[in-house]
Write an enzyme that holds these catalytic residues in place. Sequence first.
Site, PDB file in Angstrom:
ATOM      1  N   THR A 112     -46.054   0.640 -57.445  1.00 38.12           N
ATOM      2  CA  THR A 112     -45.182   1.535 -57.580  1.00 38.12           C
ATOM      3  C   THR A 112     -44.524   1.624 -56.397  1.00 38.12           C
ATOM      4  OG1 THR A 112     -44.997   4.045 -57.051  1.00 38.12           O
ATOM      5  CG2 THR A 112     -46.992   3.290 -56.064  1.00 38.12           C
ATOM      6  N   ASP A 113     -43.180   2.267 -56.298  1.00 41.03           N
ATOM      7  CA  ASP A 113     -42.253   2.185 -55.297  1.00 41.03           C
ATOM      8  C   ASP A 113     -42.594   3.362 -54.225  1.00 41.03           C
ATOM      9  OD1 ASP A 113     -41.572   4.731 -56.710  1.00 41.03           O
ATOM     10  OD2 ASP A 113     -39.520   4.648 -57.055  1.00 41.03           O
ATOM     11  N   GLU A 114     -43.582   4.252 -54.624  1.00 38.40           N
ATOM     12  CA  GLU A 114     -43.974   5.159 -53.715  1.00 38.40           C
ATOM     13  C   GLU A 114     -44.660   4.589 -52.449  1.00 38.40           C
ATOM     14  OE1 GLU A 114     -45.893   8.827 -55.074  1.00 38.40           O
ATOM     15  OE2 GLU A 114     -44.602   8.717 -56.780  1.00 38.40           O
ATOM     16  N   TYR A 155     -52.255   9.469 -53.188  1.00 37.51           N
ATOM     17  CA  TYR A 155     -51.854   8.396 -54.267  1.00 37.51           C
ATOM     18  C   TYR A 155     -51.156   7.008 -53.518  1.00 37.51           C
ATOM     19  CZ  TYR A 155     -49.273   5.970 -57.979  1.00 37.51           C
ATOM     20  OH  TYR A 155     -48.719   5.044 -58.918  1.00 37.51           O
ATOM     21  N   LYS A 204     -52.354   3.235 -53.542  1.00 38.43           N
ATOM     22  CA  LYS A 204     -51.877   1.990 -54.049  1.00 38.43           C
ATOM     23  C   LYS A 204     -51.291   1.081 -52.981  1.00 38.43           C
ATOM     24  CE  LYS A 204     -50.722   1.531 -58.114  1.00 38.43           C
ATOM     25  NZ  LYS A 204     -51.305   0.907 -59.152  1.00 38.43           N
TER      26      LYS A 204
HETATM   27  P1  NAD Z   1     -51.901   6.645 -66.429  1.00 38.10           P
HETATM   28  O1  NAD Z   1     -52.711   7.734 -65.675  1.00 38.10           O
HETATM   29  O2  NAD Z   1     -51.102   7.232 -67.431  1.00 38.10           O
HETATM   30  O3  NAD Z   1     -53.038   5.605 -67.037  1.00 38.10           O
HETATM   31  C1  NAD Z   1     -53.861   5.123 -66.312  1.00 38.10           C
HETATM   32  C2  NAD Z   1     -54.882   4.584 -66.986  1.00 38.10           C
HETATM   33  O4  NAD Z   1     -55.986   3.631 -66.224  1.00 38.10           O
HETATM   34  C3  NAD Z   1     -55.653   5.372 -68.139  1.00 38.10           C
HETATM   35  O5  NAD Z   1     -55.909   4.744 -69.312  1.00 38.10           O
HETATM   36  C4  NAD Z   1     -57.201   5.671 -67.464  1.00 38.10           C
HETATM   37  O6  NAD Z   1     -58.324   5.874 -68.469  1.00 38.10           O
HETATM   38  C5  NAD Z   1     -57.258   4.177 -66.965  1.00 38.10           C
HETATM   39  N1  NAD Z   1     -58.514   3.875 -65.724  1.00 38.10           N
HETATM   40  C6  NAD Z   1     -58.241   4.896 -64.826  1.00 38.10           C
HETATM   41  N2  NAD Z   1     -59.514   4.502 -63.958  1.00 38.10           N
HETATM   42  C7  NAD Z   1     -60.024   3.350 -64.705  1.00 38.10           C
HETATM   43  C8  NAD Z   1     -61.081   2.650 -64.189  1.00 38.10           C
HETATM   44  N3  NAD Z   1     -61.693   2.593 -63.258  1.00 38.10           N
HETATM   45  N4  NAD Z   1     -61.263   1.443 -65.270  1.00 38.10           N
HETATM   46  C9  NAD Z   1     -60.554   1.342 -66.115  1.00 38.10           C
HETATM   47  N5  NAD Z   1     -59.720   2.001 -66.615  1.00 38.10           N
HETATM   48  C10 NAD Z   1     -59.060   3.120 -65.669  1.00 38.10           C
HETATM   49  O7  NAD Z   1     -51.012   5.582 -65.481  1.00 38.10           O
HETATM   50  P2  NAD Z   1     -49.832   5.159 -65.758  1.00 38.10           P
HETATM   51  O8  NAD Z   1     -48.687   6.269 -65.233  1.00 38.10           O
HETATM   52  O9  NAD Z   1     -49.543   4.588 -67.103  1.00 38.10           O
HETATM   53  O10 NAD Z   1     -49.556   3.977 -64.598  1.00 38.10           O
HETATM   54  C11 NAD Z   1     -50.156   2.490 -64.693  1.00 38.10           C
HETATM   55  C12 NAD Z   1     -49.822   2.014 -63.522  1.00 38.10           C
HETATM   56  O11 NAD Z   1     -48.454   1.795 -63.039  1.00 38.10           O
HETATM   57  C13 NAD Z   1     -50.668   2.642 -62.462  1.00 38.10           C
HETATM   58  O12 NAD Z   1     -51.184   1.579 -61.740  1.00 38.10           O
HETATM   59  C14 NAD Z   1     -49.397   3.486 -61.674  1.00 38.10           C
HETATM   60  O13 NAD Z   1     -49.720   3.361 -60.381  1.00 38.10           O
HETATM   61  C15 NAD Z   1     -48.435   2.486 -62.016  1.00 38.10           C
HETATM   62  N6  NAD Z   1     -47.068   2.869 -61.952  1.00 38.10           N
HETATM   63  C16 NAD Z   1     -46.974   3.948 -62.741  1.00 38.10           C
HETATM   64  C17 NAD Z   1     -45.468   4.598 -62.635  1.00 38.10           C
HETATM   65  C18 NAD Z   1     -45.122   5.960 -63.510  1.00 38.10           C
HETATM   66  O14 NAD Z   1     -44.058   6.319 -63.405  1.00 38.10           O
HETATM   67  N7  NAD Z   1     -46.085   6.516 -64.409  1.00 38.10           N
HETATM   68  C19 NAD Z   1     -44.306   4.027 -62.079  1.00 38.10           C
HETATM   69  C20 NAD Z   1     -44.943   2.921 -61.290  1.00 38.10           C
HETATM   70  C21 NAD Z   1     -46.080   2.286 -61.279  1.00 38.10           C
HETATM   71  O1  DAU Z   2     -42.370   6.633 -58.403  1.00 37.13           O
HETATM   72  C1  DAU Z   2     -43.301   5.962 -59.245  1.00 37.13           C
HETATM   73  C2  DAU Z   2     -44.304   7.239 -59.380  1.00 37.13           C
HETATM   74  O2  DAU Z   2     -43.670   8.196 -60.453  1.00 37.13           O
HETATM   75  C3  DAU Z   2     -45.604   6.549 -59.924  1.00 37.13           C
HETATM   76  O3  DAU Z   2     -45.955   5.872 -59.078  1.00 37.13           O
HETATM   77  C4  DAU Z   2     -46.693   7.850 -60.161  1.00 37.13           C
HETATM   78  O4  DAU Z   2     -47.681   7.204 -60.791  1.00 37.13           O
HETATM   79  C5  DAU Z   2     -45.817   8.694 -61.238  1.00 37.13           C
HETATM   80  O5  DAU Z   2     -46.656  10.062 -61.553  1.00 37.13           O
HETATM   81  C6  DAU Z   2     -44.576   9.155 -60.696  1.00 37.13           C
HETATM   82  O6  DAU Z   2     -44.748   9.944 -59.668  1.00 37.13           O
HETATM   83  P1  DAU Z   2     -44.016  11.444 -59.218  1.00 37.13           P
HETATM   84  O7  DAU Z   2     -44.841  12.113 -58.339  1.00 37.13           O
HETATM   85  O8  DAU Z   2     -42.546  10.844 -58.891  1.00 37.13           O
HETATM   86  O9  DAU Z   2     -43.936  12.133 -60.598  1.00 37.13           O
HETATM   87  P2  DAU Z   2     -43.956  13.338 -61.162  1.00 37.13           P
HETATM   88  O10 DAU Z   2     -43.692  13.434 -62.539  1.00 37.13           O
HETATM   89  O11 DAU Z   2     -45.398  13.961 -61.017  1.00 37.13           O
HETATM   90  O12 DAU Z   2     -42.928  14.401 -60.481  1.00 37.13           O
HETATM   91  C7  DAU Z   2     -41.479  13.800 -60.497  1.00 37.13           C
HETATM   92  C8  DAU Z   2     -40.725  14.645 -59.559  1.00 37.13           C
HETATM   93  O13 DAU Z   2     -40.737  16.072 -60.050  1.00 37.13           O
HETATM   94  C9  DAU Z   2     -41.422  14.786 -58.198  1.00 37.13           C
HETATM   95  O14 DAU Z   2     -40.226  15.112 -57.175  1.00 37.13           O
HETATM   96  C10 DAU Z   2     -42.151  16.279 -58.385  1.00 37.13           C
HETATM   97  C11 DAU Z   2     -41.235  17.003 -59.120  1.00 37.13           C
HETATM   98  N1  DAU Z   2     -42.029  17.971 -60.281  1.00 37.13           N
HETATM   99  C12 DAU Z   2     -42.936  17.421 -60.876  1.00 37.13           C
HETATM  100  C13 DAU Z   2     -44.009  18.233 -61.408  1.00 37.13           C
HETATM  101  C14 DAU Z   2     -45.053  17.781 -62.317  1.00 37.13           C
HETATM  102  C15 DAU Z   2     -41.521  19.089 -60.376  1.00 37.13           C
HETATM  103  O15 DAU Z   2     -40.470  19.564 -59.551  1.00 37.13           O
HETATM  104  N2  DAU Z   2     -42.395  20.055 -61.145  1.00 37.13           N
HETATM  105  C16 DAU Z   2     -43.265  19.458 -61.822  1.00 37.13           C
HETATM  106  O16 DAU Z   2     -44.009  20.447 -62.554  1.00 37.13           O
END
Ligand code: NAD
Ligand code: DAU
Length: 358
Positions: A133-135, A159, A163
């Site tokens: 992630t970019d975070e 988180y 990561k």
């Molecule tokens: P998600 O939470 O939707 O899915 C995570 C999945 O991992 C789930 O299916 C869960 O059951 C599985 N999991 C959790 N613990 C496990 C374990 N111990 N063994 C096997 N499976 C397990 O997450 P996502 O949003 O799909 O993100 C996927 C990956 O991409 C993560 O590594 C996250 O950090 C990264 N990422 C997410 C975003 C985003 O915007 N969602 C952006 C950048 C990177």
């Molecule tokens: O940047 C990549 C990341 O993006 C991933 O690594 C994470 O797994 C993914 O969950 C996401 O993280 P964020 O914290 O940016 O996503 P989230 O959807 O939780 O929140 C997006 C923005 O919106 C953040 O600034 C918080 C804000 N927010 C979020 C929720 C859930 C609100 O204002 N209200 C809300 O109810």
Amino acid sequence: MAILVTGGAGFIGSNFVLDWLAQGFETVVNLDKLTYAGNLQNLASVAGNPAHLFVHGDFGDAALVARLLQKHQPRAVINFAAESHVDRSISGPGEFIQTNIVGTFTLLEAVRVYWGTQSEANKTAFRFLHVSTDEVYGSLAKTDAAFTETHRYEPNSPYSASKAASDHLVRAYHHTYGLPVLTTNCSNNYGPYHFPEKLIPLLIVNAQAGKPLPVYGDGQQIRDWLYVKDHCSAIRRVLEVGRVGQVYNVGGWNEKPNLDIVHTVCALLDELAPRLDGKPYTDQISFVADRPGHDQRYAIDARKIEQELGWKPAETFETGIRKTVQWYLDHPDWVANVQSGGYRDWVAQQYEKTKASA
Ligand code: NAD
Ligand code: DAU
């Protein structure tokens, strides 16, 4: 030939598996623990596909992972599995340490042993792709340059710290043992199958249910948004032609303040599914307490993956967000099952028959 994917029942992992199989690539062994975020309904369309072998298990179970690697001899492992929600990491960081750090370490160890048993040709061809992630880079001020791959790591939440630790382990396994790793650091994804605890799907389902649309703080925090299918195409590109040991930032050049996102989603819903009382969905916006330690801005400089690997996103934010809102409107059953918890019964109902034996 096969690939092993971890976390392939989550949001991005399931989109990746669906796209992978739709394009006719080799068998996917999909190892997922099915935490609250794992939803096999996301994979319902491939439930009978022999090229999809689902394994219900923990990527931190060393013996299980070793067995799967020996049995399926994958040419690549793609690690999606993680705890991914920042708010949950604030209220309960322990699971993030266990999954994202210890789990990734255990997976790396099993992969290292497996990789060491391969022929020289297979060793050279093998890839371990870590989805991050970019975070990990921390927070930017408004006028700062976007994150490049050499930006200093400054994670601010449990988180992002977990990561970051996993990224460092992946890097170390390359540097120390020569494991052929690749890491991608992507910005915020959105699209189908996004669990409605994250901002965009939460807005859509809350709006339709007549509930408040919670905006943290002043809503001026900035995120870069990428349609999930574009993240999947970036991962495929990095897997096939990325340089071993390299990191690639992935982003959509779509920086938006959260409040703009809220207004965009509301406007689309006003158009596609207007409120019965004729009032705008923006009436449901509710400013709530800010997230502790809330990062102000993320921005991705994606020039490396674009120039070196020739990847570009297919969707603009405007096309991607319209598709996303429409997808949620078209899938009320998926939303209802996620909200009721009914999706957790899916394994028993639909999937046991095609589940691969570990
Ligand atoms: P998600 O939470 O939707 O899915 C995570 C999945 O991992 C789930 O299916 C869960 O059951 C599985 N999991 C959790 N613990 C496990 C374990 N111990 N063994 C096997 N499976 C397990 O997450 P996502 O949003 O799909 O993100 C996927 C990956 O991409 C993560 O590594 C996250 O950090 C990264 N990422 C997410 C975003 C985003 O915007 N969602 C952006 C950048 C990177
Ligand atoms: O940047 C990549 C990341 O993006 C991933 O690594 C994470 O797994 C993914 O969950 C996401 O993280 P964020 O914290 O940016 O996503 P989230 O959807 O939780 O929140 C997006 C923005 O919106 C953040 O600034 C918080 C804000 N927010 C979020 C929720 C859930 C609100 O204002 N209200 C809300 O109810």
